[in-house]
Design a protein around this motif. Structure first.
Motif, PDB file in Angstrom:
ATOM      1  N   ALA A 171      11.738  42.347  12.081  1.00  5.50           N
ATOM      2  CA  ALA A 171      11.169  41.431  10.810  1.00  5.50           C
ATOM      3  C   ALA A 171      12.061  42.304   9.513  1.00  5.50           C
ATOM      4  N   LEU A 174      10.850  39.950   4.381  1.00 11.58           N
ATOM      5  CA  LEU A 174      10.002  39.095   5.148  1.00 11.58           C
ATOM      6  C   LEU A 174       8.266  39.413   4.871  1.00 11.58           C
ATOM      7  N   SER A 219       3.208  33.088   4.398  1.00  9.55           N
ATOM      8  CA  SER A 219       3.254  32.457   5.538  1.00  9.55           C
ATOM      9  C   SER A 219       4.021  31.069   5.273  1.00  9.55           C
ATOM     10  N   ASP A 223       8.258  27.237   6.054  1.00  8.79           N
ATOM     11  CA  ASP A 223       7.653  28.247   6.865  1.00  8.79           C
ATOM     12  C   ASP A 223       8.413  29.294   6.843  1.00  8.79           C
ATOM     13  N   THR A 224       8.111  30.387   6.251  1.00  9.64           N
ATOM     14  CA  THR A 224       8.895  31.428   6.082  1.00  9.64           C
ATOM     15  C   THR A 224       9.192  32.554   7.061  1.00  9.64           C
ATOM     16  N   ALA A 225       8.425  32.398   7.998  1.00  7.51           N
ATOM     17  CA  ALA A 225       8.572  32.944   9.578  1.00  7.51           C
ATOM     18  C   ALA A 225       9.986  32.662  10.176  1.00  7.51           C
ATOM     19  N   SER A 226      10.445  31.400   9.803  1.00 11.05           N
ATOM     20  CA  SER A 226      11.586  30.819  10.282  1.00 11.05           C
ATOM     21  C   SER A 226      12.753  31.419   9.544  1.00 11.05           C
TER      22      SER A 226
END
Length: 221
Positions: free
Chosen positions: A12, A16, A21, A48-51
């Motif tokens: 990661a 990030l 989230s 969706d910031t994880a994407s």
């Protein structure tokens, strides 16, 4: 020309770690600038910031139009482009207040450029519908840009020029401005992943309008 996708590793990235989230960038267009003015349209881009770590941003867009119950100030109408004949045939914002609340309730962070302005109008509409105010944290990209000590104006158009973005046209659309605020936020967070401009389609609740009568419009009911 499409923007290049950055090369990302399995780990990661540092940037990030400080992103929420799920963030929702918003914008509203209005009949004017006073507290007695009303909301004309609402745009939101939820991310969706994880994407972002995979370089494939997952976004959901929301775009609504409303009858503000009054004519827009001429300068405001020149900005958003919706005339009173079209607006008086739309639903009032109160009918869609539940949708507005649901969009905002899903956010860990609400992002807007000149957030006090946008959230002020949303707060009044939610209050009028008997709904609670926005509970999520709010991030104003205009204030953050100023805190960086950047030279020149901090209006959204000026910030976009600074980061190499431009509007698709001359009008200010709520959905496009929400996307521009999102891009400004990610730039301020040193995120290298570009979220592509969403399709700038018409508001999903737009009602068909009968032919405009000749001459001055009849008074509103």
């Amino acid at each position: 020309m499409p923007e290049p996708t950055p090369i990302l590793t399995d780990a990661a990235p540092d940037w990030l770690g400080w992103l929420p989230s799920r963030l929702v960038a918003i914008d509203v267009e209005t009949t004017g600038l006073a507290e007695t003015d009303r909301m004309v349209s609402f745009g939101a881009v939820a991310l969706d910031t994880a994407s972002l770590a995979a370089g494939l941003p997952e976004v959901a867009c929301h775009h609504l139009i409303f009858d503000p119950g009054r004519a827009s100030h001429p300068r405001a109408e020149a900005v958003h482009g919706y005339d009173d004949w079209l607006l008086r045939h739309q639903d009032p914002a109160g009918i869609h207040a539940g949708t507005l609340a649901a969009v905002l309730a899903g956010a860990d962070l609400v992002v807007a450029h000149n957030a006090a302005f946008d959230l002020g109008f949303l707060r009044r509409e939610l209050h009028a519908a008997g709904l609670p105010p926005v509970a999520a944290r709010v991030y104003c990209t205009m204030e953050a840009y100023r805190r960086r000590g950047e030279k020149g104006r901090a209006a959204l158009d000026a910030v976009c020029r600074r980061i190499g973005l431009a509007r698709a046209g001359t009008r200010h659309g709520a959905l496009e401005d929400a996307w521009l605020a999102l891009r400004a936020y990610l730039w301020l967070q040193a995120c290298p992943v570009a979220v592509a401009r969403p399709p700038l389609s018409a508001p999903t609740n737009l009602r068909q309008v009968p032919p405009r009568p000749e001459g001055p419009l009849p008074p509103r009911p």
